[in-house]
Enzyme design. Structure first.
Site, PDB file in Angstrom:
ATOM      1  N   THR A 135       0.818  -1.222   0.000  1.00 41.34           N
ATOM      2  CA  THR A 135       0.000   0.000   0.000  1.00 41.34           C
ATOM      3  C   THR A 135       0.845   1.262   0.000  1.00 41.34           C
ATOM      4  OG1 THR A 135      -0.146  -0.218   2.380  1.00 41.34           O
ATOM      5  CG2 THR A 135      -1.993  -1.072   1.102  1.00 41.34           C
TER       6      THR A 135
ATOM      7  N   ASN B  79      -4.436  -1.010  13.098  1.00 40.80           N
ATOM      8  CA  ASN B  79      -3.724  -0.755  14.362  1.00 40.80           C
ATOM      9  C   ASN B  79      -2.225  -0.580  14.112  1.00 40.80           C
ATOM     10  OD1 ASN B  79      -3.415  -3.606  13.914  1.00 40.80           O
ATOM     11  ND2 ASN B  79      -2.855  -3.880  16.061  1.00 40.80           N
TER      12      ASN B  79
ATOM     13  N   LYS C 186       4.802   3.657  20.234  1.00 37.72           N
ATOM     14  CA  LYS C 186       4.410   2.326  19.772  1.00 37.72           C
ATOM     15  C   LYS C 186       4.167   1.498  21.021  1.00 37.72           C
ATOM     16  CE  LYS C 186       6.739   2.018  15.359  1.00 37.72           C
ATOM     17  NZ  LYS C 186       7.644   1.254  14.499  1.00 37.72           N
TER      18      LYS C 186
ATOM     19  N   TYR D 128       2.945  -2.332  22.833  1.00 37.99           N
ATOM     20  CA  TYR D 128       2.492  -3.724  22.889  1.00 37.99           C
ATOM     21  C   TYR D 128       1.720  -3.919  24.197  1.00 37.99           C
ATOM     22  CZ  TYR D 128       5.351  -4.993  18.860  1.00 37.99           C
ATOM     23  OH  TYR D 128       5.871  -5.088  17.603  1.00 37.99           O
TER      24      TYR D 128
ATOM     25  N   ASP E 133      -4.320  -6.229  24.588  1.00 37.09           N
ATOM     26  CA  ASP E 133      -4.489  -6.625  23.181  1.00 37.09           C
ATOM     27  C   ASP E 133      -5.919  -7.050  22.852  1.00 37.09           C
ATOM     28  OD1 ASP E 133      -1.993  -6.023  22.270  1.00 37.09           O
ATOM     29  OD2 ASP E 133      -1.197  -8.039  22.456  1.00 37.09           O
TER      30      ASP E 133
ATOM     31  N   GLY F 280     -14.747  -7.450  45.235  1.00 29.08           N
ATOM     32  CA  GLY F 280     -16.137  -7.019  45.340  1.00 29.08           C
ATOM     33  C   GLY F 280     -16.681  -6.946  46.753  1.00 29.08           C
ATOM     34  N   GLY F 281     -15.837  -7.097  47.758  1.00 30.86           N
ATOM     35  CA  GLY F 281     -16.325  -7.003  49.124  1.00 30.86           C
ATOM     36  C   GLY F 281     -16.606  -8.352  49.773  1.00 30.86           C
ATOM     37  N   GLN F 282     -16.504  -9.446  49.000  1.00 27.83           N
ATOM     38  CA  GLN F 282     -16.646 -10.784  49.593  1.00 27.83           C
ATOM     39  C   GLN F 282     -15.231 -11.347  49.714  1.00 27.83           C
ATOM     40  OE1 GLN F 282     -19.676 -11.636  50.388  1.00 27.83           O
ATOM     41  NE2 GLN F 282     -20.898 -10.349  49.041  1.00 27.83           N
TER      42      GLN F 282
HETATM   43  N1  CAO Z   1       2.261  -2.254   2.517  1.00 30.60           N
HETATM   44  C1  CAO Z   1       3.220  -1.331   2.708  1.00 30.60           C
HETATM   45  N2  CAO Z   1       3.560  -0.872   3.930  1.00 30.60           N
HETATM   46  C2  CAO Z   1       2.901  -1.401   4.983  1.00 30.60           C
HETATM   47  C3  CAO Z   1       1.898  -2.361   4.846  1.00 30.60           C
HETATM   48  C4  CAO Z   1       1.577  -2.794   3.532  1.00 30.60           C
HETATM   49  N3  CAO Z   1       0.637  -3.702   3.298  1.00 30.60           N
HETATM   50  N4  CAO Z   1       1.439  -2.676   6.075  1.00 30.60           N
HETATM   51  C5  CAO Z   1       2.140  -1.942   6.953  1.00 30.60           C
HETATM   52  N5  CAO Z   1       3.026  -1.167   6.297  1.00 30.60           N
HETATM   53  C6  CAO Z   1       3.979  -0.219   6.868  1.00 30.60           C
HETATM   54  C7  CAO Z   1       3.377   0.879   7.685  1.00 30.60           C
HETATM   55  O1  CAO Z   1       2.830   1.871   6.870  1.00 30.60           O
HETATM   56  C8  CAO Z   1       4.610   1.361   8.449  1.00 30.60           C
HETATM   57  O2  CAO Z   1       5.355   2.221   7.636  1.00 30.60           O
HETATM   58  P1  CAO Z   1       6.012   3.626   8.179  1.00 30.60           P
HETATM   59  O3  CAO Z   1       6.734   3.277   9.436  1.00 30.60           O
HETATM   60  O4  CAO Z   1       6.907   4.016   7.070  1.00 30.60           O
HETATM   61  O5  CAO Z   1       4.904   4.575   8.412  1.00 30.60           O
HETATM   62  C9  CAO Z   1       5.405   0.082   8.636  1.00 30.60           C
HETATM   63  O6  CAO Z   1       4.776  -0.898   7.808  1.00 30.60           O
HETATM   64  C10 CAO Z   1       5.489  -0.437  10.037  1.00 30.60           C
HETATM   65  O7  CAO Z   1       4.228  -0.383  10.677  1.00 30.60           O
HETATM   66  P2  CAO Z   1       4.180  -0.253  12.252  1.00 30.60           P
HETATM   67  O8  CAO Z   1       5.058   0.893  12.679  1.00 30.60           O
HETATM   68  O9  CAO Z   1       2.768  -0.191  12.651  1.00 30.60           O
HETATM   69  O10 CAO Z   1       4.818  -1.651  12.691  1.00 30.60           O
HETATM   70  P3  CAO Z   1       5.872  -1.988  13.844  1.00 30.60           P
HETATM   71  O11 CAO Z   1       6.115  -3.441  13.694  1.00 30.60           O
HETATM   72  O12 CAO Z   1       7.070  -1.105  13.801  1.00 30.60           O
HETATM   73  O13 CAO Z   1       5.099  -1.676  15.198  1.00 30.60           O
HETATM   74  C11 CAO Z   1       3.312  -1.938  16.801  1.00 30.60           C
HETATM   75  C12 CAO Z   1       4.160  -2.611  15.715  1.00 30.60           C
HETATM   76  C13 CAO Z   1       2.227  -2.930  17.172  1.00 30.60           C
HETATM   77  C14 CAO Z   1       4.179  -1.607  18.010  1.00 30.60           C
HETATM   78  C15 CAO Z   1       2.672  -0.665  16.204  1.00 30.60           C
HETATM   79  O14 CAO Z   1       1.998  -0.986  15.019  1.00 30.60           O
HETATM   80  C16 CAO Z   1       1.705   0.020  17.150  1.00 30.60           C
HETATM   81  O15 CAO Z   1       2.101   0.664  18.132  1.00 30.60           O
HETATM   82  N6  CAO Z   1       0.406  -0.102  16.852  1.00 30.60           N
HETATM   83  C17 CAO Z   1      -0.629   0.575  17.642  1.00 30.60           C
HETATM   84  C18 CAO Z   1      -0.849  -0.082  18.938  1.00 30.60           C
HETATM   85  C19 CAO Z   1      -1.198  -1.532  18.795  1.00 30.60           C
HETATM   86  O16 CAO Z   1      -2.147  -1.909  18.148  1.00 30.60           O
HETATM   87  N7  CAO Z   1      -0.435  -2.354  19.497  1.00 30.60           N
HETATM   88  C20 CAO Z   1      -0.877  -3.722  19.713  1.00 30.60           C
HETATM   89  C21 CAO Z   1      -0.297  -4.649  18.852  1.00 30.60           C
HETATM   90  S1  CAO Z   1      -0.792  -6.201  19.463  1.00 30.60           S
HETATM   91  O17 CAO Z   1       0.331  -6.505  20.633  1.00 30.60           O
END
Ligand code: CAO
Length: 416
Positions: free
Chosen positions: A74, A96, A137, A139, A169, A248-250
């Site tokens: 994308t 997300n 970011k 987790y 999550d 819950g108090g019990q």
């Molecule tokens: N095609 C092209 N690019 C894509 C894509 C696709 N189909 N899908 C994802 N990407 C790109 C994103 O656009 C992003 O690019 P930029 O950094 O250049 O903007 C890149 O992939 C990385 O995405 P990300 O930053 O979301 O992924 P990450 O692994 O670095 O981080 C996470 C993961 C979960 C920490 C982060 O996505 C986040 O904080 N999400 C919000 C909170 C959340 O949902 N956390 C729970 C996850 S479940 O434990």
């Protein structure tokens, strides 16, 4: 049989757990969920903690059943164009990614609305918009730490502790699903989509509301009577960790049963329900405690509650957890066994209720996964295996109106 979300099309632009759990639940309700993944790699959970080489990991298969997989880059023009077409034809998009990632891709909320004003955009982030930490970011465990779960979980003499339940999550995913369903209903009224956002911190906090209750009680009265620290210990101005106390108090606690020395799960949770004291005293062989003024009321028992639990453990010493529950259930005492994950995996009741189901995956074969925790009289949920990476790319592109030559061009653009 029809399904509640038949005819609803969802772009599942999610990864890891929070977003996928939401989209999976909506797929179980009957929505057509198309998971959009990066070509070549896909959702990182496909390879996280693999137990079979070259097969999608359980982390992925257990969060992505009943979906189709479409691979799209994308960030490239060809992929963007497909995503735009999808947005025009869909009801919901769930994402997300890290804060700002969707905007950086060019899909701002304003642009999405211009493509399809009826679309509902549902987002998970670690912290709410405008929060001091909105750029982080996040987790699961960070959300548990920031949402009140870690500070209130564990024992008072140990560090803050993370729950084994995915409070940051899947819990956030379920909150998001509620928001999406409300937005769908709102769209019936207004004809318009809207943006639905849930932060993981808020979703954890929502489950920790009784601890916010306790903070205010503590500030007013200086003590929390249902906590193990009362009346023999001391309180500060912060809600302490309460071990296994009931909220819950019990009064309740986890008690050892026969075999605890060798089995880390030979325990039951026992609640001393105020109204069930007579039954409790009789069940544990202490009928004299029913009338003894030192035990007869909850107030009188308060300063010796741990002596009472210690006595119940001596009563439990020759009973395994299941035998104990068999006795206690006859007295209508609120209690239950601590079940290991192995016991849960093979539990016949959970299999009968389809809360745990076995599915057959093309590559990895049979595996266990959770079924829908929501049971409905008007619809049943059949769990189907998670898709392979890009398994439905051609099918979805054809549905969007692309011909074979155009599909081939999209594939070659993604491969570059
Ligand atoms: N095609 C092209 N690019 C894509 C894509 C696709 N189909 N899908 C994802 N990407 C790109 C994103 O656009 C992003 O690019 P930029 O950094 O250049 O903007 C890149 O992939 C990385 O995405 P990300 O930053 O979301 O992924 P990450 O692994 O670095 O981080 C996470 C993961 C979960 C920490 C982060 O996505 C986040 O904080 N999400 C919000 C909170 C959340 O949902 N956390 C729970 C996850 S479940 O434990």
């Amino acid at each position: 049989m029809s399904k509640p979300l038949d005819g609803i099309k969802i772009i599942d632009f999610t990864h890891v757990q929070a977003g996928p759990s939401c989209a999976q639940q909506l797929a179980w309700f009957g929505a057509d969920v198309i998971k959009v993944e990066r070509p070549g790699s896909g959702d990182a959970t496909r390879t996280s903690l693999r137990d079979i080489p070259d097969a999608d990991a359980l982390y992925f298969t257990m969060l992505n059943s009943n979906k189709r997989s479409l691979t799209l880059d994308t960030k490239k023009a060809e992929g963007k164009e497909v995503l735009e077409k999808l947005i025009r034809q869909s009801d919901i998009m769930i994402e997300n990614f890290a804060p700002g990632a969707l905007d950086r891709m060019g899909f701002t909320w304003e642009y999405i609305q211009s493509l399809n004003p009826r679309l509902i955009l549902a987002s998970v982030k670690g912290f709410s918009d405008g929060h001091f930490y909105e750029d982080l970011k996040v987790y699961d465990n960070v959300a548990q730490a920031a949402g009140g779960a870690a500070t209130t979980t564990g024992f008072w003499d140990g560090p803050p502790t993370i729950s084994g339940a995915a409070l940051g999550d899947s819990n956030t995913g379920m909150h998001l699903a509620i928001g999406i369903l409300a937005a769908l209903q709102h769209r019936h009224l207004t004809g318009l989509g809207q943006k639905v956002a849930v932060s993981m911190q808020d979703a954890v906090l929502n489950l920790c509301r009784v601890k916010l209750r306790d903070q205010q009680r503590l500030e007013r009265t200086g003590v929390l009577e249902e906590y193990p620290q009362y009346p023999h210990g001391t309180f500060t101005d912060v809600v302490p960790r309460g071990g296994n106390a009931g909220g819950g108090g019990q009064p309740g606690w986890i008690l050892k049963c026969k075999g605890w020395e060798n089995d880390p799960n030979a325990y039951i949770y026992f609640t001393i329900q105020g109204t069930a004291w007579e039954a409790t005293a009789r069940a544990i062989g202490k009928p004299e405690w029913v009338t003894d003024p030192a035990y007869a009321t909850a107030k009188a028992r308060q300063d010796k509650i741990f002596d009472i639990f210690a006595y119940i453990e001596t009563w439990l010493a020759d009973k395994d957890k299941f035998e104990a529950i068999e006795i206690l259930r006859k007295f209508d005492i609120p209690c239950g066994p601590v079940l290991s994950m192995k016991e849960i995996a093979y539990d016949e009741s959970l299999r009968r209720s389809k809360s745990i189901v076995e599915v057959d995956h093309k590559v990895r074969g049979k595996y266990l996964t959770v079924g829908s925790p929501i049971k409905m009289s008007g619809a049943t949920v059949e769990i189907t295996p998670s898709p392979l990476l890009g398994e439905h790319t051609d099918e979805v592109l054809a549905e969007l109106g692309y011909n074979a030559t155009q599909i081939a061009a999209i594939h070659s653009a993604a491969a570059v």
